[in-house]
Motif scaffolding. Structure first.
Motif, PDB file in Angstrom:
ATOM      1  N   LYS A  76       5.175  -7.428 -13.007  1.00 49.02           N
ATOM      2  CA  LYS A  76       4.389  -8.655 -12.976  1.00 49.02           C
ATOM      3  C   LYS A  76       3.237  -8.624 -11.982  1.00 49.02           C
ATOM      4  CE  LYS A  76       8.050 -11.119 -12.034  1.00 49.02           C
ATOM      5  NZ  LYS A  76       9.007 -12.244 -11.796  1.00 49.02           N
ATOM      6  N   THR A  77       2.976  -7.480 -11.376  1.00 51.70           N
ATOM      7  CA  THR A  77       1.973  -7.415 -10.314  1.00 51.70           C
ATOM      8  C   THR A  77       0.739  -6.648 -10.769  1.00 51.70           C
ATOM      9  OG1 THR A  77       1.728  -7.026  -7.939  1.00 51.70           O
ATOM     10  CG2 THR A  77       2.755  -5.269  -9.226  1.00 51.70           C
ATOM     11  N   ASP A  78      -0.274  -6.621  -9.918  1.00 57.89           N
ATOM     12  CA  ASP A  78      -1.492  -5.860 -10.202  1.00 57.89           C
ATOM     13  C   ASP A  78      -1.546  -4.557  -9.409  1.00 57.89           C
ATOM     14  OD1 ASP A  78      -2.790  -7.879 -11.906  1.00 57.89           O
ATOM     15  OD2 ASP A  78      -2.874  -9.059 -10.054  1.00 57.89           O
ATOM     16  N   ILE A  79      -1.080  -4.620  -8.166  1.00 55.01           N
ATOM     17  CA  ILE A  79      -1.104  -3.457  -7.276  1.00 55.01           C
ATOM     18  C   ILE A  79       0.272  -3.308  -6.648  1.00 55.01           C
ATOM     19  CG2 ILE A  79      -2.174  -2.401  -5.243  1.00 55.01           C
ATOM     20  CD1 ILE A  79      -4.596  -4.255  -5.721  1.00 55.01           C
ATOM     21  N   ILE A  80       0.776  -2.087  -6.615  1.00 53.63           N
ATOM     22  CA  ILE A  80       2.052  -1.784  -5.968  1.00 53.63           C
ATOM     23  C   ILE A  80       1.784  -0.847  -4.796  1.00 53.63           C
ATOM     24  CG2 ILE A  80       4.332  -0.722  -6.238  1.00 53.63           C
ATOM     25  CD1 ILE A  80       3.955  -1.314  -9.317  1.00 53.63           C
ATOM     26  N   VAL A  81       2.238  -1.213  -3.616  1.00 52.72           N
ATOM     27  CA  VAL A  81       2.180  -0.343  -2.437  1.00 52.72           C
ATOM     28  C   VAL A  81       3.624  -0.068  -2.050  1.00 52.72           C
ATOM     29  CG1 VAL A  81       1.413  -0.080  -0.061  1.00 52.72           C
ATOM     30  CG2 VAL A  81      -0.043  -1.287  -1.708  1.00 52.72           C
ATOM     31  N   HIS A  82       4.079   1.141  -2.317  1.00 52.27           N
ATOM     32  CA  HIS A  82       5.495   1.480  -2.135  1.00 52.27           C
ATOM     33  C   HIS A  82       5.665   2.364  -0.907  1.00 52.27           C
ATOM     34  CE1 HIS A  82       9.615   2.255  -2.923  1.00 52.27           C
ATOM     35  NE2 HIS A  82       9.471   3.413  -3.528  1.00 52.27           N
ATOM     36  N   THR A  83       6.340   1.816   0.139  1.00 52.52           N
ATOM     37  CA  THR A  83       6.532   2.570   1.377  1.00 52.52           C
ATOM     38  C   THR A  83       7.979   2.581   1.851  1.00 52.52           C
ATOM     39  OG1 THR A  83       6.231   0.763   2.993  1.00 52.52           O
ATOM     40  CG2 THR A  83       4.233   1.764   2.087  1.00 52.52           C
ATOM     41  N   ALA A  84       8.875   1.839   1.218  1.00 48.95           N
ATOM     42  CA  ALA A  84      10.261   1.706   1.688  1.00 48.95           C
ATOM     43  C   ALA A  84      11.084   2.941   1.331  1.00 48.95           C
ATOM     44  CB  ALA A  84      10.900   0.457   1.082  1.00 48.95           C
ATOM     45  N   GLU A  85      11.230   3.859   2.304  1.00 47.64           N
ATOM     46  CA  GLU A  85      11.953   5.108   2.058  1.00 47.64           C
ATOM     47  C   GLU A  85      11.432   5.772   0.792  1.00 47.64           C
ATOM     48  OE1 GLU A  85      16.088   4.111   1.987  1.00 47.64           O
ATOM     49  OE2 GLU A  85      16.116   3.398   4.053  1.00 47.64           O
ATOM     50  N   SER A  86      10.146   5.571   0.537  1.00 48.67           N
ATOM     51  CA  SER A  86       9.553   5.895  -0.755  1.00 48.67           C
ATOM     52  C   SER A  86       9.528   7.382  -1.078  1.00 48.67           C
ATOM     53  CB  SER A  86       8.129   5.344  -0.814  1.00 48.67           C
ATOM     54  OG  SER A  86       7.401   5.715   0.356  1.00 48.67           O
ATOM     55  N   ALA A  87       9.401   8.238  -0.076  1.00 49.87           N
ATOM     56  CA  ALA A  87       9.243   9.664  -0.335  1.00 49.87           C
ATOM     57  C   ALA A  87      10.455  10.296  -0.998  1.00 49.87           C
ATOM     58  CB  ALA A  87       8.928  10.405   0.968  1.00 49.87           C
ATOM     59  N   ASP A  88      11.652   9.735  -0.749  1.00 51.27           N
ATOM     60  CA  ASP A  88      12.876  10.376  -1.243  1.00 51.27           C
ATOM     61  C   ASP A  88      13.793   9.449  -2.028  1.00 51.27           C
ATOM     62  OD1 ASP A  88      12.451  13.006  -0.008  1.00 51.27           O
ATOM     63  OD2 ASP A  88      12.652  11.916   1.870  1.00 51.27           O
ATOM     64  N   ASP A  89      13.381   8.222  -2.277  1.00 49.42           N
ATOM     65  CA  ASP A  89      14.230   7.256  -2.972  1.00 49.42           C
ATOM     66  C   ASP A  89      13.962   7.302  -4.475  1.00 49.42           C
ATOM     67  OD1 ASP A  89      15.688   5.133  -3.917  1.00 49.42           O
ATOM     68  OD2 ASP A  89      15.056   3.729  -2.362  1.00 49.42           O
ATOM     69  N   VAL A  90      14.716   8.128  -5.178  1.00 46.81           N
ATOM     70  CA  VAL A  90      14.537   8.288  -6.622  1.00 46.81           C
ATOM     71  C   VAL A  90      14.798   6.988  -7.381  1.00 46.81           C
ATOM     72  CG1 VAL A  90      15.443   9.455  -8.679  1.00 46.81           C
ATOM     73  CG2 VAL A  90      14.924  10.773  -6.621  1.00 46.81           C
ATOM     74  N   PRO A  91      15.899   6.263  -7.112  1.00 45.17           N
ATOM     75  CA  PRO A  91      16.145   5.029  -7.862  1.00 45.17           C
ATOM     76  C   PRO A  91      15.006   4.006  -7.757  1.00 45.17           C
ATOM     77  CG  PRO A  91      18.144   5.713  -6.754  1.00 45.17           C
ATOM     78  CD  PRO A  91      17.051   6.589  -6.241  1.00 45.17           C
ATOM     79  N   SER A  92      14.418   3.868  -6.572  1.00 44.48           N
ATOM     80  CA  SER A  92      13.325   2.909  -6.418  1.00 44.48           C
ATOM     81  C   SER A  92      12.093   3.351  -7.207  1.00 44.48           C
ATOM     82  CB  SER A  92      12.958   2.745  -4.944  1.00 44.48           C
ATOM     83  OG  SER A  92      13.978   2.071  -4.241  1.00 44.48           O
ATOM     84  N   ALA A  93      11.784   4.630  -7.170  1.00 43.06           N
ATOM     85  CA  ALA A  93      10.635   5.130  -7.935  1.00 43.06           C
ATOM     86  C   ALA A  93      10.850   4.927  -9.426  1.00 43.06           C
ATOM     87  CB  ALA A  93      10.396   6.603  -7.620  1.00 43.06           C
ATOM     88  N   LYS A  94      12.060   5.175  -9.887  1.00 42.05           N
ATOM     89  CA  LYS A  94      12.363   4.965 -11.302  1.00 42.05           C
ATOM     90  C   LYS A  94      12.263   3.487 -11.672  1.00 42.05           C
ATOM     91  CE  LYS A  94      15.294   8.995 -12.239  1.00 42.05           C
ATOM     92  NZ  LYS A  94      16.648   9.474 -12.625  1.00 42.05           N
ATOM     93  N   ALA A  95      12.681   2.620 -10.762  1.00 41.88           N
ATOM     94  CA  ALA A  95      12.596   1.185 -11.027  1.00 41.88           C
ATOM     95  C   ALA A  95      11.147   0.737 -11.145  1.00 41.88           C
ATOM     96  CB  ALA A  95      13.305   0.412  -9.913  1.00 41.88           C
ATOM     97  N   ILE A  96      10.302   1.230 -10.256  1.00 36.82           N
ATOM     98  CA  ILE A  96       8.886   0.878 -10.331  1.00 36.82           C
ATOM     99  C   ILE A  96       8.273   1.390 -11.628  1.00 36.82           C
ATOM    100  CG2 ILE A  96       6.615   1.296  -9.300  1.00 36.82           C
ATOM    101  CD1 ILE A  96       8.025   1.291  -6.564  1.00 36.82           C
ATOM    102  N   ALA A  97       8.578   2.638 -11.974  1.00 37.71           N
ATOM    103  CA  ALA A  97       8.055   3.211 -13.214  1.00 37.71           C
ATOM    104  C   ALA A  97       8.493   2.392 -14.421  1.00 37.71           C
ATOM    105  CB  ALA A  97       8.507   4.659 -13.347  1.00 37.71           C
ATOM    106  N   ALA A  98       9.768   1.990 -14.440  1.00 37.92           N
ATOM    107  CA  ALA A  98      10.284   1.192 -15.551  1.00 37.92           C
ATOM    108  C   ALA A  98       9.581  -0.165 -15.618  1.00 37.92           C
ATOM    109  CB  ALA A  98      11.792   1.003 -15.405  1.00 37.92           C
ATOM    110  N   GLY A  99       9.334  -0.765 -14.469  1.00 37.79           N
ATOM    111  CA  GLY A  99       8.632  -2.039 -14.441  1.00 37.79           C
ATOM    112  C   GLY A  99       7.222  -1.921 -14.981  1.00 37.79           C
ATOM    113  N   ILE A 100       6.534  -0.849 -14.617  1.00 38.64           N
ATOM    114  CA  ILE A 100       5.176  -0.628 -15.110  1.00 38.64           C
ATOM    115  C   ILE A 100       5.178  -0.470 -16.631  1.00 38.64           C
ATOM    116  CG2 ILE A 100       3.275   1.044 -15.135  1.00 38.64           C
ATOM    117  CD1 ILE A 100       3.887   1.530 -12.141  1.00 38.64           C
TER     118      ILE A 100
END
Length: 353
Positions: A76-100
């Motif tokens: 639902k957003t326009d810009i995503i800035v992902h910094t929360a344990e972002s370099a190694d957190d696979v589940p969070s990256a997958k969640a963002i990708a799925a949302g996009i």
């Protein structure tokens, strides 16, 4: 309608500093901050109360998992800035990708922009694979984010952070409704301006080791490994430049700024040898009265508190300088070392001799 920006990691060192810069420069943006729980949300509210920050919304999982909330907000957003344990957190990256991928009313001319925080730990892969621990860098271990782009996009899977980077890069192949950028800082130093964590990891880790063991460590056999470094304010200024580029169609649609080519290093041009930094931190401990003398020792990688001291990470930040007019303005590393040592001594309640 105002541009919507989703940020993770506001309670962290990097994410907190980035947000402090973003909201000061662009209070008109509509911010959604994703945190892990209510306790962290309350810490953020203390610094950014709702009555004076009406454009800031803080969300966290109550009945739904963190990744579910993250996926929903990413859609639902326009810009995503992902910094929360972002370099190694696979589940969070997958969640963002799925949302996009499930986002509605998006197109190549109205994409979601994903700005992802990685790190130059990814460049340690050669030393680790070839067991060059504690050795000085080889010429081919320096990566320029423009000239070395083909090498960066094909780093081996065993490279640190590579699994998450592939998720971010992979979204570009799944939809034209996204623009991505990966930012990989080296050693970061300086006091952060965020609401919770304001200190970095590497330098304080070495300072703690020195105070606890009484000597400055360097990784055997030579201790001559090198990294680049950058002040936290310069990291945040790069993220600010990318957010501003994301709302500028001319820059957003430039494949050199966002997309598969958009890999950004950020260094100040003054690399350090870990053995030198360790010895200088020990010297600061002596001058501050916490140690009697500077003693240096070679240690095995398993003994080193900061494992990154064992391998090389050399990068050249050409892309941000060329396409975003980014330049480093923060203080140099060495003058910051006394403050690092003093802070860690106080945290450990070390008494002066």
């Amino acid at each position: 309608m105002p541009t919507k920006l989703l940020l993770t990691g506001v309670t962290g060192y990097i994410g907190g500093d980035i947000f402090s810069v973003l909201i000061e420069a662009h209070p008109e943006l509509e911010y959604t901050l994703i945190v892990r729980n209510e306790e962290r949300a309350n810490l953020v509210r203390e610094k950014y109360p709702a009555d004076t920050n009406p454009n800031v919304t803080i969300k966290y999982g109550t009945t739904a998992p963190y990744t579910t909330v993250l996926e929903d907000e990413a859609s639902k957003t326009d810009i995503i800035v992902h910094t929360a344990e972002s370099a190694d957190d696979v589940p969070s990256a997958k969640a963002i990708a799925a949302g996009i991928l499930r986002a509605k009313d998006r197109s190549p001319t109205n994409p979601i922009v994903w700005i992802h925080l990685c790190g130059t730990g990814i460049l340690q892969w050669y030393d680790q694979v070839h067991r060059r621990i504690g050795q000085p860098p080889l010429p081919h271990e320096t990566y320029d984010d423009i000239a070395s782009l083909p090498r960066l996009l094909t780093l081996p899977d065993e490279a640190l952070h590579r699994d998450v980077d592939k998720i971010v890069l992979g979204v570009n192949h799944l939809t034209q409704n996204v623009k991505t950028a990966i930012v990989a800082p080296p050693t970061i130093y300086g006091v952060g301006r965020g609401p919770v964590n304001t200190i970095s990891q590497q330098l304080p880790g070495i300072a703690r080791f020195i105070l606890e063991h009484g000597y400055a460590p360097a990784v055997a056999p030579t201790g001559l490994t090198e990294w680049d470094n950058v002040h936290i304010s310069d990291v945040s200024s790069l993220f600010l430049a990318l957010v501003e580029a994301a709302v500028n169609p001319n820059q957003r649609d430039n494949p050199e700024i966002f997309g598969l080519a958009a890999y950004y290093f950020c260094e100040n041009g003054k690399p350090h040898a870990w053995a030198d930094v360790s010895a200088k931190l020990a010297q600061e401990a002596v001058e501050l009265g916490y140690l009697k003398e500077v003693v240096t020792k070679l240690v095995g990688i398993d003994e080193a508190t900061v494992k990154s001291m064992g391998s090389n990470s050399r990068s050249v930040a050409s892309r941000a300088r060329k396409y975003l007019a980014w330049e480093t303005k923060g203080p140099a590393l060495e003058p910051e070392l006394a403050g690092v040592m003093e802070t860690e001594a106080k945290r450990l309640a070390v008494k002066k001799l």
